[in-house]
Design an enzyme around this catalytic site. Sequence first.
Site, PDB file in Angstrom:
ATOM      1  N   LYS A 125       5.412   9.545   8.523  1.00  0.00           N
ATOM      2  CA  LYS A 125       5.262   8.986   9.887  1.00  0.00           C
ATOM      3  C   LYS A 125       6.330   9.482  10.873  1.00  0.00           C
ATOM      4  CE  LYS A 125       2.942   4.932   7.929  1.00  0.00           C
ATOM      5  NZ  LYS A 125       1.575   4.889   8.450  1.00  0.00           N
ATOM      6  N   TYR A 169       0.858  -1.184   0.000  1.00  0.00           N
ATOM      7  CA  TYR A 169       0.000   0.000   0.000  1.00  0.00           C
ATOM      8  C   TYR A 169       0.891   1.230   0.000  1.00  0.00           C
ATOM      9  CZ  TYR A 169      -3.273   3.552   1.849  1.00  0.00           C
ATOM     10  OH  TYR A 169      -4.036   4.685   2.043  1.00  0.00           O
ATOM     11  N   ASP A 225       9.319   2.910  -1.066  1.00  0.00           N
ATOM     12  CA  ASP A 225       8.347   3.593  -0.218  1.00  0.00           C
ATOM     13  C   ASP A 225       8.695   3.265   1.235  1.00  0.00           C
ATOM     14  OD1 ASP A 225       4.701   3.583   0.139  1.00  0.00           O
ATOM     15  OD2 ASP A 225       6.324   4.568   1.246  1.00  0.00           O
TER      16      ASP A 225
HETATM   17  P1  KE4 Z   1      -0.528   8.463   4.609  1.00  0.00           P
HETATM   18  O1  KE4 Z   1      -1.085   9.168   3.406  1.00  0.00           O
HETATM   19  O2  KE4 Z   1      -1.587   7.614   5.330  1.00  0.00           O
HETATM   20  O3  KE4 Z   1       0.238   9.386   5.565  1.00  0.00           O
HETATM   21  O4  KE4 Z   1       0.627   7.426   4.123  1.00  0.00           O
HETATM   22  C1  KE4 Z   1       0.263   6.486   3.146  1.00  0.00           C
HETATM   23  C2  KE4 Z   1       1.263   5.347   3.192  1.00  0.00           C
HETATM   24  C3  KE4 Z   1       2.239   5.263   2.229  1.00  0.00           C
HETATM   25  N1  KE4 Z   1       3.155   4.265   2.241  1.00  0.00           N
HETATM   26  C4  KE4 Z   1       3.147   3.330   3.218  1.00  0.00           C
HETATM   27  C5  KE4 Z   1       4.173   2.251   3.196  1.00  0.00           C
HETATM   28  C6  KE4 Z   1       2.177   3.375   4.243  1.00  0.00           C
HETATM   29  O5  KE4 Z   1       2.183   2.427   5.212  1.00  0.00           O
HETATM   30  C7  KE4 Z   1       1.213   4.402   4.248  1.00  0.00           C
HETATM   31  C8  KE4 Z   1       0.129   4.492   5.300  1.00  0.00           C
HETATM   32  N2  KE4 Z   1       0.077   3.437   6.229  1.00  0.00           N
HETATM   33  C9  KE4 Z   1      -1.202   3.147   6.799  1.00  0.00           C
HETATM   34  C10 KE4 Z   1      -1.044   1.938   7.718  1.00  0.00           C
HETATM   35  N3  KE4 Z   1      -1.127   0.740   7.024  1.00  0.00           N
HETATM   36  C11 KE4 Z   1      -1.778   4.332   7.515  1.00  0.00           C
HETATM   37  C12 KE4 Z   1      -2.988   4.034   8.370  1.00  0.00           C
HETATM   38  C13 KE4 Z   1      -4.231   4.574   7.754  1.00  0.00           C
HETATM   39  O6  KE4 Z   1      -4.418   4.403   6.531  1.00  0.00           O
HETATM   40  O7  KE4 Z   1      -5.016   5.134   8.544  1.00  0.00           O
END
Ligand code: KE4
Length: 434
Positions: free
Chosen positions: A272, A150, A244
Amino acid sequence: MVAIHPSKQDVSDKLFARAVELIPGGVNSPVRAFKSVGGAPRFIRSASGATMTDADGRTYIDYVGSWGPMILGHADEEVVEALRDALARGTSYGAPTELEIEMAEEITSAVPSVEMVRMVNSGTEATMSALRLARAVTGGTRVVKFEGCYHGHEDSMLVRAGSGVATLGLPDSPGVPASLARETTTVPFNDARALQKVFDESGEIAAVIIEPVVGNMGCVPPQAGYLQRVREITREHGALLIFDEVMTGFRLARGGAQELFNVAPDITTLGKIIGGGLPVGAYGASREIMNTVAPAGQMYQAGTLSGNPLAMTAGLVTLKRLRDKTVYERLERSTARLCEGMTEAAREAGVETVTNRVGSMWTSFFTSEPVTNWTEATKSDRALYAKFFHLMLDEGVYLAPSQFEAGFVGLAHTDELIDRTIEAAGKSFRSLKL
Ligand code: KE4
């Protein structure tokens, strides 16, 4: 620390009933809604160190850590103090600040392949910008991603494997144009031959984007030599490799997965941890590649709150604390202790689990087979995971509300809290067998 367990979750239930009237699904991000584990989410009122306390006064040992950022623990004194000072100087200027230079210095000194970096406000913005950058640099349009990985919610990444895996992608969400989805090819993780096949069959590929250690199908490490092979294939064909590292950056090592596995991508995305819990994202690469980005170059990307002084303040305190290399040794030891304890507890109770771990990222899959890719991850018993999740919640342990997420250990998880978690896991595994 005593877990307080009022008989019901009255207040959280009432808050959820109000929330669903005004917010889609009652939450501002889908995974928070407990859909895959059932039940209503706990509304959190405060957090400190490795624990969170909900609106009903229950306190939990927290292994979500806001999905990765809270590596120092919640409400870290130094972070709070620095934010308090920063607040008095205003919250956002829309103009450059020295803090952003310090953040850029911190990132470029830590992440081997990054010579220049652009701050954005989320991991999604980081990966969206990285993909646009790769397309701008190569002139290609096709991108390749991996099943179970993801990268945020931008259109090109909300694509599932088409029929016959290495073929054209199909939209995985309403609103994603089929014409765009067709530009994304999806292949299995940990299968270099499948990636090679895509290059043999497809024309100009702009980028391959990968979670070097996957967190988003549950924790799945790369098999030996896999990342090196992905690097070779992309280099051979002139496609840019995007790591990523939104989740793995500063989590697995100060230089992220690329330091741990000694593989240099062309573009890195971060998020993060670098914001210390405030909204943040970043993408970085060589000078040559980054000077493509406006206003230095022609590729447009912008953001009102990019490099926000509060996010930079919290992020800088966090990253400076992570300069101490012993931090990662401590996280390695405590997470190994947790995973060994939970694995032993499951075995003693006769529950089949497979635990994958890299550093302080881990997932216990409810299966008896190895989990090295998405197909194998989906063989986990999600119903059993959901039961375990709620048993642990009742024991005062807050795990990820989905089998397909990674758990995180932070510096505030003491041996005492880890031992309490293992004890709770033993009770919960035994209850599963009743
Ligand atoms: P955000 O747009 O949620 O800040 O980041 C997206 C993203 C991009 N790349 C990786 C590897 C990620 O894990 C994420 C977001 N992670 C999720 C947890 N699996 C965030 C939790 C959520 O979607 O609320």
